[in-house]
Write an enzyme that holds these catalytic residues in place. Structure first.
Site, PDB file in Angstrom:
ATOM      1  N   GLY A 109       3.840   3.461   5.276  1.00 35.62           N
ATOM      2  CA  GLY A 109       4.999   3.155   6.122  1.00 35.62           C
ATOM      3  C   GLY A 109       5.624   1.819   5.777  1.00 35.62           C
ATOM      4  O   GLY A 109       6.439   1.295   6.532  1.00 35.62           O
ATOM      5  N   PRO A 156       0.819  -1.211   0.000  1.00 34.29           N
ATOM      6  CA  PRO A 156       0.000   0.000   0.000  1.00 34.29           C
ATOM      7  C   PRO A 156       0.855   1.264   0.000  1.00 34.29           C
ATOM      8  O   PRO A 156       1.933   1.285   0.611  1.00 34.29           O
ATOM      9  CB  PRO A 156      -0.820  -0.094   1.289  1.00 34.29           C
ATOM     10  N   GLY A 176       7.212   1.194   2.780  1.00 31.52           N
ATOM     11  CA  GLY A 176       8.320   1.324   1.833  1.00 31.52           C
ATOM     12  C   GLY A 176       7.944   1.155   0.370  1.00 31.52           C
ATOM     13  O   GLY A 176       8.783   0.735  -0.436  1.00 31.52           O
ATOM     14  N   SER A 177       6.709   1.512   0.007  1.00 30.47           N
ATOM     15  CA  SER A 177       6.299   1.319  -1.391  1.00 30.47           C
ATOM     16  C   SER A 177       7.107   2.197  -2.343  1.00 30.47           C
ATOM     17  O   SER A 177       7.533   1.745  -3.406  1.00 30.47           O
ATOM     18  CB  SER A 177       4.803   1.603  -1.566  1.00 30.47           C
ATOM     19  N   SER A 178       7.363   3.445  -1.962  1.00 27.14           N
ATOM     20  CA  SER A 178       8.058   4.332  -2.898  1.00 27.14           C
ATOM     21  C   SER A 178       9.500   3.877  -3.097  1.00 27.14           C
ATOM     22  O   SER A 178      10.010   3.888  -4.221  1.00 27.14           O
ATOM     23  CB  SER A 178       8.000   5.778  -2.415  1.00 27.14           C
ATOM     24  N   ALA A 179      10.152   3.435  -2.017  1.00 30.11           N
ATOM     25  CA  ALA A 179      11.522   2.932  -2.154  1.00 30.11           C
ATOM     26  C   ALA A 179      11.547   1.702  -3.054  1.00 30.11           C
ATOM     27  O   ALA A 179      12.417   1.563  -3.914  1.00 30.11           O
ATOM     28  CB  ALA A 179      12.089   2.586  -0.773  1.00 30.11           C
ATOM     29  N   ASP A 221      15.086   2.882   3.904  1.00 28.09           N
ATOM     30  CA  ASP A 221      14.109   2.193   3.041  1.00 28.09           C
ATOM     31  C   ASP A 221      14.744   1.647   1.772  1.00 28.09           C
ATOM     32  O   ASP A 221      14.486   0.510   1.367  1.00 28.09           O
ATOM     33  CB  ASP A 221      13.032   3.179   2.562  1.00 28.09           C
TER      34      ASP A 221
HETATM   35  O1  PMV Z   1       6.855   5.882   6.923  1.00 30.84           O
HETATM   36  P1  PMV Z   1       8.070   5.822   6.090  1.00 30.84           P
HETATM   37  O2  PMV Z   1       8.261   4.528   5.360  1.00 30.84           O
HETATM   38  O3  PMV Z   1       8.207   7.024   5.198  1.00 30.84           O
HETATM   39  O4  PMV Z   1       9.318   5.825   7.102  1.00 30.84           O
HETATM   40  C1  PMV Z   1       9.831   6.986   7.657  1.00 30.84           C
HETATM   41  C2  PMV Z   1      10.964   6.661   8.592  1.00 30.84           C
HETATM   42  C3  PMV Z   1      11.548   7.873   9.306  1.00 30.84           C
HETATM   43  O5  PMV Z   1      12.587   7.401  10.145  1.00 30.84           O
HETATM   44  C4  PMV Z   1      10.507   8.558  10.172  1.00 30.84           C
HETATM   45  C5  PMV Z   1      12.114   8.886   8.309  1.00 30.84           C
HETATM   46  C6  PMV Z   1      13.329   8.380   7.560  1.00 30.84           C
HETATM   47  O6  PMV Z   1      13.542   8.866   6.427  1.00 30.84           O
HETATM   48  O7  PMV Z   1      14.084   7.550   8.079  1.00 30.84           O
END
Ligand code: PMV
Length: 328
Positions: free
Chosen positions: A117, A113, A119-122, A165
């Site tokens: 959180g 999704p 990691g889809s974009s990575a 990510d």
């Molecule tokens: O929610 P995500 O997958 O964008 O993860 C962010 C993780 C953070 O530590 C809050 C930011 C980062 O770039 O590490």
């Protein structure tokens, strides 16, 4: 020719947010992948189609350098985000192959999704760079793909990105990221269960919130440092294969993240549903504010309990993905 690559999403076992201030973090790749198929065109256009980025499905065609808005019937920020990652991934591939004007048809399918959180974009950036460079006859090793994918996130997210990510998605397995220092870790097959509340969050805003709390209050700076200590304990438990201690530390990591103000009612509800149904530990994963929780449970109870939790839109078991980016 057509070339397809895939790359996994991730959960944070420990250390999100604190990683922004130079503390270590341990993300783990999960068996939910983004798949990107690329074909070289005989003009310089870029045609992107995506069916499963948690969007309704869209196709956009645009040529390089045009600032024309894609004409699609989905919320603009989501389309901008998705096309932004693809644009930058293509730019990285053109640079790596020294082929600045090549056009591509790009098709994205993702089991991850968007903005949750996970990691889809990575994963899209990693798989996109790998597919587009191989389509142009260039083989990058996974570390180089990770580095270029980090540049993509850095560009699209206005410098608000850690290497966590993209390194995790490219390498697979459990990894450790501390500043620019990225290493792979040995890990047992961790029984991850994910609960997702169906919402997406703004990582930049949540990071900025923690930053101002940390500047205002000494206790918040201490909390960030405490997360760093916890991650170092967690690394020892991971190396020893001590899943029970990992679970206990996940619970504490969640409490520290709550203290930093990045939890949400839906995340608390899912964390407690997981704990009460027997999870070894449960925490939010990623930036927080909404999105996903990760729990450890070798049985089916937590997945079932999360599935019955009104705040949870989707729950699924997510095995540790030992393979990072690969030809799909
Ligand atoms: O929610 P995500 O997958 O964008 O993860 C962010 C993780 C953070 O530590 C809050 C930011 C980062 O770039 O590490």
């Amino acid at each position: 020719m057509t070339t397809t690559s895939s790359a996994p999403g991730k959960v944070y076992l420990f250390g999100e947010h604190a990683v922004v201030y130079g503390e270590p973090a341990v993300p783990c790749a999960i068996e939910r992948r983004a798949t990107v198929t690329v074909s070289e065109r005989d003009d310089d256009h870029l045609r992107v189609s995506a069916d499963a980025l948690s969007l309704d499905g869209f196709t956009v065609e645009y040529s390089d350098g045009s600032d024309q808005e894609p004409d699609v019937n989905v919320p603009t920020p989501l389309v901008e985000a998705a096309t932004g990652y693809v644009d930058e991934a293509v730019a990285q591939a053109r640079d790596a192959a020294d082929s600045p004007h090549t056009g591509f048809d790009v098709e994205i399918e993702s089991e991850i999704p968007l903005g949750a959180g996970l990691g889809s974009s990575a994963a899209v950036a990693v798989a996109g760079i790998d597919a587009a460079t191989r389509e142009l006859g260039v083989e990058l090793d996974a570390r180089e793909v990770a580095d270029r994918a980090y540049q993509v996130e850095y560009e699209v997210q206005d410098g608000q990105a850690s290497r966590a990510d993209t390194f995790c998605s490219a390498m697979g397995g459990a990894v450790r990221v501390e500043g620019d220092d990225c290493t792979t870790l040995d890990a047992p097959d961790l029984p991850f269960v994910v609960g997702y509340d169906g919402t997406s969050h703004d990582t930049g805003e949540l990071v900025a919130g923690v930053r101002s709390l940390r500047e205002e209050f000494g206790f918040a700076a201490d909390t960030v440092a405490a997360i760093g200590d916890l991650v170092r304990e967690g690394e020892r438990a991971l190396a020893a294969g001590d899943v029970e201690t990992l679970g206990r530390l996940m619970d504490v990591n969640h409490g520290l993240l709550s203290a930093l103000g990045v939890s949400a009612r839906s995340l608390e509800t899912m964390v407690w549903a997981a704990r009460e149904s027997g999870a070894l530990g449960a925490k939010l994963t990623g930036a927080g504010g909404g999105g996903s929780v990760v729990a450890l449970d070798a049985e089916d109870c937590v997945e079932t309990a999360l599935g019955l939790t009104p705040d949870c839109e989707e729950s699924f078991r997510a095995a540790l993905a030992t393979e990072g980016v690969r030809q799909a």
